[in-house]
Enzyme design. Structure first.
Site, PDB file in Angstrom:
ATOM      1  N   GLU A  22      -2.495  -1.135  -3.874  1.00 51.28           N
ATOM      2  CA  GLU A  22      -1.747  -1.801  -2.801  1.00 51.28           C
ATOM      3  C   GLU A  22      -2.172  -3.259  -2.625  1.00 51.28           C
ATOM      4  O   GLU A  22      -1.489  -4.029  -1.966  1.00 51.28           O
ATOM      5  CB  GLU A  22      -1.914  -1.038  -1.496  1.00 51.28           C
ATOM      6  CG  GLU A  22      -3.349  -0.989  -1.009  1.00 51.28           C
ATOM      7  CD  GLU A  22      -3.519  -0.084   0.199  1.00 51.28           C
ATOM      8  OE1 GLU A  22      -4.479  -0.301   0.948  1.00 51.28           O
ATOM      9  OE2 GLU A  22      -2.693   0.826   0.375  1.00 51.28           O
ATOM     10  N   THR A  23      -3.315  -3.604  -3.208  1.00 54.57           N
ATOM     11  CA  THR A  23      -3.838  -4.960  -3.025  1.00 54.57           C
ATOM     12  C   THR A  23      -4.293  -5.547  -4.356  1.00 54.57           C
ATOM     13  O   THR A  23      -4.918  -4.849  -5.160  1.00 54.57           O
ATOM     14  CB  THR A  23      -5.053  -4.929  -2.060  1.00 54.57           C
ATOM     15  OG1 THR A  23      -4.603  -4.477  -0.778  1.00 54.57           O
ATOM     16  CG2 THR A  23      -5.706  -6.290  -1.908  1.00 54.57           C
TER      17      THR A  23
END
Ligand code: PLP
Ligand code: CA
Length: 320
Positions: A22-23
């Protein structure tokens, strides 16, 4: 126990990697830019990742600028990046002092450039030294004794093009005469690439000088130390665009989980180690200081999960 890591794999399916995290934490020099030049395809790549709802974070060991100054650099290069997404080792030094509740009535002696001063000021700390001490000379006469401010409770050392003997002696006095005085290094990069013609002595050279005279090892706040990774994991709470409302609730409350991060960098002993120390996925790009033969050399033991030429490969590497 020595961990034998599997050899890095060439990145073949970028979407698979992108979907698995997600990052993205991007190192700056060698990944986003080279000196003052943007690397090909970066704006389009960052746009694509943002459109997919990925959180982007930018981390640099270069302490000469503050977050705000890096914000301007991104803007000049045509990239829209928020100051809060930037984590420079200058900021990390100030954040570290805050994290340990360093007293506001104590002072910080700075060996380094403007970025560290700016971040200390923003954090509300009193400092001395920095570029202002760049012109200072010591006139040795018999019996000469150099005085120092007894309120200095921390010495912060980063890359400093105005480094001199005065600063070495001042920093050394602060650390040696007060066992409680902290010795903090923004980073220990051996070399840096001020020009592309050769390697230049990096921040590690200034840190090494002080470590040598003080006979003490510093607390390192930049890559590969885990301080910034822990800080990121605990402090990045901006909600993510996510399909799972439960997941975004979790992110809101607890920051990011490290297995959901991919660290992208061009340097093995800082970036890739930083990602591995933090339990993240790691991607080495060959657009900076590391070549494929360096990665594959028998003398290198640091193996990222994947490697590829440059981040814009994300746009073209699709599953066959
Ligand atoms: N330190 C200095 C003084 C530099 O000039 C650089 C790169 O330009 C670095 C460190 C490494 O920066 P990064 O962590 O963005 O690769
Ligand atoms: Ca780099």
């Amino acid at each position: 126990v020595t961990k034998v890591s599997a050899s890095a794999q060439p990145l073949k399916n970028a979407d698979e990697l992108i979907d698995s995290v997600e990052t993205f934490i991007f190192d700056c020099d060698g990944v986003i830019w080279k000196g003052d030049k943007l690397i090909d395809g970066v704006p389009e790549t960052l746009d694509m990742l943002r459109a997919k709802g990925k959180r982007l974070v930018f981390v640099t060991n270069n302490s000469t600028k503050s977050r705000k100054q890096y914000g301007k650099k991104f803007e000049t290069l045509g990239l829209s990046v928020n100051e809060e997404e930037i984590f420079a080792s200058s900021f990390a030094a100030a954040a570290y002092l805050k994290s340990i509740d360093f007293p506001k009535d104590k002072k910080v002696y700075v060996i380094g450039e403007d970025g560290i001063l700016k971040e200390l000021e923003l954090a509300g700390y009193q400092y001395l030294g920095g570029p202002a001490d760049g012109e200072k000379k010591i006139e040795l006469k018999p019996g000469f004794l150099m005085e120092h401010d007894k309120d200095v409770g921390a010495v912060v050392v980063g890359f400093d093009r105005y480094f001199n003997y005065y600063k070495i002696q001042y920093g050394t006095l602060c650390v040696r005469e007060n066992p409680g005085c902290l010795f903090i290094a923004t980073n220990r990069d051996a070399v840096t690439h001020l020009t592309d013609a050769q390697e230049w002595a990096g921040g590690g050279s200034m840190v090494g000088a002080i470590a040598g005279s003080c006979q003490r090892e510093p607390i390192v706040v930049g890559k590969p130390s885990t301080f910034m990774m822990d800080y990121l994991a605990n402090n990045l709470t901006r909600p993510l665009v996510s399909n799972s409302s439960l997941m975004s609730l979790f992110n809101d409350r607890f920051g990011i989980s490290k297995s959901q991060i991919c660290m992208v960098g061009d340097r093995l002993d800082t970036d890739i180690l930083f990602g591995q120390n933090g339990g993240c996925k790691t991607l080495l790009v060959l657009s900076g200081v590391t070549s494929l033969s360096m990665l594959q050399s028998p003398s290198n033991s640091i193996q990222p999960d994947f490697y590829t030429n440059k981040i814009s490969d994300f746009l073209s590497l699709k599953a066959a």
